[in-house]
Design a protein around this motif. Structure first.
Motif, mmCIF file in Angstrom:
data_model
loop_
_atom_site.group_PDB
_atom_site.id
_atom_site.type_symbol
_atom_site.label_atom_id
_atom_site.label_comp_id
_atom_site.label_asym_id
_atom_site.label_seq_id
_atom_site.Cartn_x
_atom_site.Cartn_y
_atom_site.Cartn_z
ATOM 1 N N TRP A 198 1.184 -1.467 -0.197
ATOM 2 C CA TRP A 198 -0.062 0.273 0.503
ATOM 3 C C TRP A 198 0.549 1.524 -0.040
ATOM 4 O O TRP A 198 2.048 1.407 0.354
ATOM 5 C CB TRP A 198 -0.952 -0.177 1.378
ATOM 6 C CG TRP A 198 -1.512 -1.220 1.556
ATOM 7 C CD1 TRP A 198 -1.337 -1.796 2.133
ATOM 8 C CD2 TRP A 198 -3.195 -1.743 0.785
ATOM 9 N NE1 TRP A 198 -2.188 -3.180 2.297
ATOM 10 C CE2 TRP A 198 -3.567 -3.049 1.759
ATOM 11 C CE3 TRP A 198 -3.723 -1.082 0.049
ATOM 12 C CZ2 TRP A 198 -3.726 -3.627 0.946
ATOM 13 C CZ3 TRP A 198 -4.554 -1.597 -0.184
ATOM 14 C CH2 TRP A 198 -4.956 -2.788 0.631
ATOM 15 N N GLN A 254 -13.274 -8.370 5.179
ATOM 16 C CA GLN A 254 -14.304 -8.298 6.814
ATOM 17 C C GLN A 254 -15.058 -9.668 5.579
ATOM 18 O O GLN A 254 -15.603 -10.155 6.716
ATOM 19 C CB GLN A 254 -15.523 -6.706 5.665
ATOM 20 C CG GLN A 254 -14.789 -5.920 6.030
ATOM 21 C CD GLN A 254 -16.181 -4.688 6.016
ATOM 22 O OE1 GLN A 254 -17.422 -5.229 4.683
ATOM 23 N NE2 GLN A 254 -16.102 -3.610 6.153
ATOM 24 N N LYS A 279 -4.792 0.501 6.292
ATOM 25 C CA LYS A 279 -5.448 0.247 6.843
ATOM 26 C C LYS A 279 -7.166 0.315 7.272
ATOM 27 O O LYS A 279 -8.237 -0.578 7.663
ATOM 28 C CB LYS A 279 -5.427 0.995 9.070
ATOM 29 C CG LYS A 279 -3.755 0.637 9.044
ATOM 30 C CD LYS A 279 -3.397 0.828 10.400
ATOM 31 C CE LYS A 279 -1.877 0.513 11.377
ATOM 32 N NZ LYS A 279 -1.916 1.510 12.784
ATOM 33 N N ASP A 280 -7.437 1.735 6.479
ATOM 34 C CA ASP A 280 -8.381 1.706 5.574
ATOM 35 C C ASP A 280 -9.427 1.033 5.229
ATOM 36 O O ASP A 280 -10.224 0.990 5.059
ATOM 37 C CB ASP A 280 -8.573 3.212 4.938
ATOM 38 C CG ASP A 280 -8.400 4.492 5.563
ATOM 39 O OD1 ASP A 280 -8.457 3.832 7.203
ATOM 40 O OD2 ASP A 280 -7.889 5.572 5.368
ATOM 41 N N ARG A 281 -8.283 0.183 3.833
ATOM 42 C CA ARG A 281 -8.971 -0.551 3.177
ATOM 43 C C ARG A 281 -8.761 -1.704 3.933
ATOM 44 O O ARG A 281 -9.972 -3.460 3.471
ATOM 45 C CB ARG A 281 -7.661 -1.152 1.489
ATOM 46 C CG ARG A 281 -7.348 0.610 1.247
ATOM 47 C CD ARG A 281 -8.544 0.851 0.341
ATOM 48 N NE ARG A 281 -8.462 1.819 -0.578
ATOM 49 C CZ ARG A 281 -8.527 3.327 -0.393
ATOM 50 N NH1 ARG A 281 -9.315 3.629 1.640
ATOM 51 N NH2 ARG A 281 -8.354 4.440 -1.097
ATOM 52 N N TYR A 333 1.639 -4.529 10.213
ATOM 53 C CA TYR A 333 1.633 -3.683 9.012
ATOM 54 C C TYR A 333 3.186 -4.050 9.196
ATOM 55 O O TYR A 333 3.867 -3.438 10.143
ATOM 56 C CB TYR A 333 1.116 -2.652 9.662
ATOM 57 C CG TYR A 333 -0.315 -2.814 9.409
ATOM 58 C CD1 TYR A 333 -0.942 -2.198 7.681
ATOM 59 C CD2 TYR A 333 -0.943 -3.262 10.273
ATOM 60 C CE1 TYR A 333 -2.435 -2.552 8.431
ATOM 61 C CE2 TYR A 333 -2.726 -2.799 10.334
ATOM 62 C CZ TYR A 333 -2.673 -3.185 9.036
ATOM 63 O OH TYR A 333 -4.768 -3.431 8.845
ATOM 64 N N ALA A 380 -9.522 -2.321 7.011
ATOM 65 C CA ALA A 380 -10.611 -2.566 7.847
ATOM 66 C C ALA A 380 -12.498 -2.039 6.300
ATOM 67 O O ALA A 380 -13.135 -3.267 7.592
ATOM 68 C CB ALA A 380 -11.092 -0.923 8.736
ATOM 69 N N GLY A 381 -12.044 -1.665 5.987
ATOM 70 C CA GLY A 381 -12.977 -1.327 5.066
ATOM 71 C C GLY A 381 -14.068 -2.157 4.274
ATOM 72 O O GLY A 381 -14.703 -2.130 3.608
ATOM 73 N N THR A 382 -12.813 -2.594 3.145
ATOM 74 C CA THR A 382 -12.922 -4.001 2.423
ATOM 75 C C THR A 382 -13.931 -4.712 2.675
ATOM 76 O O THR A 382 -13.465 -5.282 3.180
ATOM 77 C CB THR A 382 -11.703 -4.371 1.635
ATOM 78 O OG1 THR A 382 -10.491 -2.698 0.972
ATOM 79 C CG2 THR A 382 -12.155 -4.565 0.663
ATOM 80 N N GLN A 392 -2.181 4.568 6.766
ATOM 81 C CA GLN A 392 -3.737 4.617 6.538
ATOM 82 C C GLN A 392 -3.795 4.027 5.885
ATOM 83 O O GLN A 392 -5.544 3.855 5.769
ATOM 84 C CB GLN A 392 -3.844 6.715 6.407
ATOM 85 C CG GLN A 392 -5.414 6.614 6.906
ATOM 86 C CD GLN A 392 -5.561 6.477 8.695
ATOM 87 O OE1 GLN A 392 -4.317 6.689 9.770
ATOM 88 N NE2 GLN A 392 -6.499 5.831 8.727
ATOM 89 N N THR A 393 -4.189 4.338 4.122
ATOM 90 C CA THR A 393 -4.515 3.749 2.840
ATOM 91 C C THR A 393 -4.590 2.254 3.773
ATOM 92 O O THR A 393 -5.323 1.215 3.513
ATOM 93 C CB THR A 393 -4.081 3.379 1.752
ATOM 94 O OG1 THR A 393 -4.033 5.124 1.514
ATOM 95 C CG2 THR A 393 -4.444 2.935 1.251
#
Length: 235
Positions: A66, A83, A73-75, A96, A77-79, A70-71
């Motif tokens: 990545w 999930q 962790k966001d992906r 990480y 968590a949210g992809t 931040q990118t």
């Protein structure tokens, strides 16, 4: 600064294991569509210490690069794909990592962008090789001795063998308290050193990559080893 994520998932239920196995193929389309993702691989694992050709049908891994933490962790968590893995898994753990050295290629690419890092402390090592078919038996014949040695080494904090294709692709990943303890294991005389000599003299690998990382952060838990790894070694 590039961040590499390495996510592990454990599936205990038979139906969940079948789902994870199917995702080794079916998940490729969704992985390629994740915004911001760079290089990525879906991997299975080996039994025992992990460094064996016999698949462990309970443990799977996802490696990805990545552009920044931040990118990443966001992906993760949210992809929806990640999930779904977390929802079905009985246990999951994501590391990480910051690349600090790399040489070689993986699928004809150089996936890691090393950064200068003067820090001391925990260090992770990743090796990846494509084994030539004519040397596969010789390579795997040496692996049990190497697995036993690393499994009894008091310094290694975590170790696992993963791979994209059984028998032909091998990835080893391990975490050490510092670079000195890792170098001591790699260089001392024994099964590991002799296997390296055989690899070089016999041209066993068609492609190989060696990388080192600093541990940036982590999420989840794994066999009680995490989040203790970062906390204990930082003391």
């Amino acid at each position: 600064m590039q961040i590499v994520s390495l996510s592990f998932f454990r599936f205990d239920a038979p139906l969940s294991r079948l789902w994870a196995l199917a995702m080794m193929g079916a998940g490729r389309i969704d992985m390629a569509r994740i915004p911001g993702i760079g290089f990525w691989k879906l991997c299975g694992s080996g039994t025992g210490e992990g460094f064996t050709p016999v698949p462990n049908t309970t443990v799977y891994a996802i490696l990805a690069t990545w552009p920044d933490a931040q990118t990443a962790k966001d992906r993760i968590a949210g992809t929806r794909l990640f999930q779904r893995y977390r929802h079905r898994a009985d246990e999951h753990w994501t590391l990480y990592l910051t690349p600090i050295s790399a040489r070689g290629a993986w699928s004809a690419r150089t996936p890691f962008d090393p950064q200068d890092d003067p820090r001391t402390g925990p260090i992770a090592a990743l090796t990846r090789a494509t084994i030539r078919p004519r040397t596969a038996l010789s390579f795997w014949g040496r692996v049990p001795d190497i697995s036993e040695v690393i499994g009894t080494d008091p310094n290694v904090l975590f170790k696992i063998g993963i791979g994209e294709v059984p028998l032909m692709h091998q990835i080893t990943f391990s975490i050490w308290p510092d670079s000195g303890s890792m170098a001591q294991f790699a260089r001392r005389d024994g099964p590991h050193a002799r296997a390296i000599q055989a690899v070089r003299s016999g041209d066993w690998f068609r492609e190989e990559l060696y990388a080192r990382f600093r541990l940036h952060s982590e999420e989840g838990a794994w066999d009680g080893l995490s989040p203790r790894i970062l906390k204990d070694t930082a003391a």
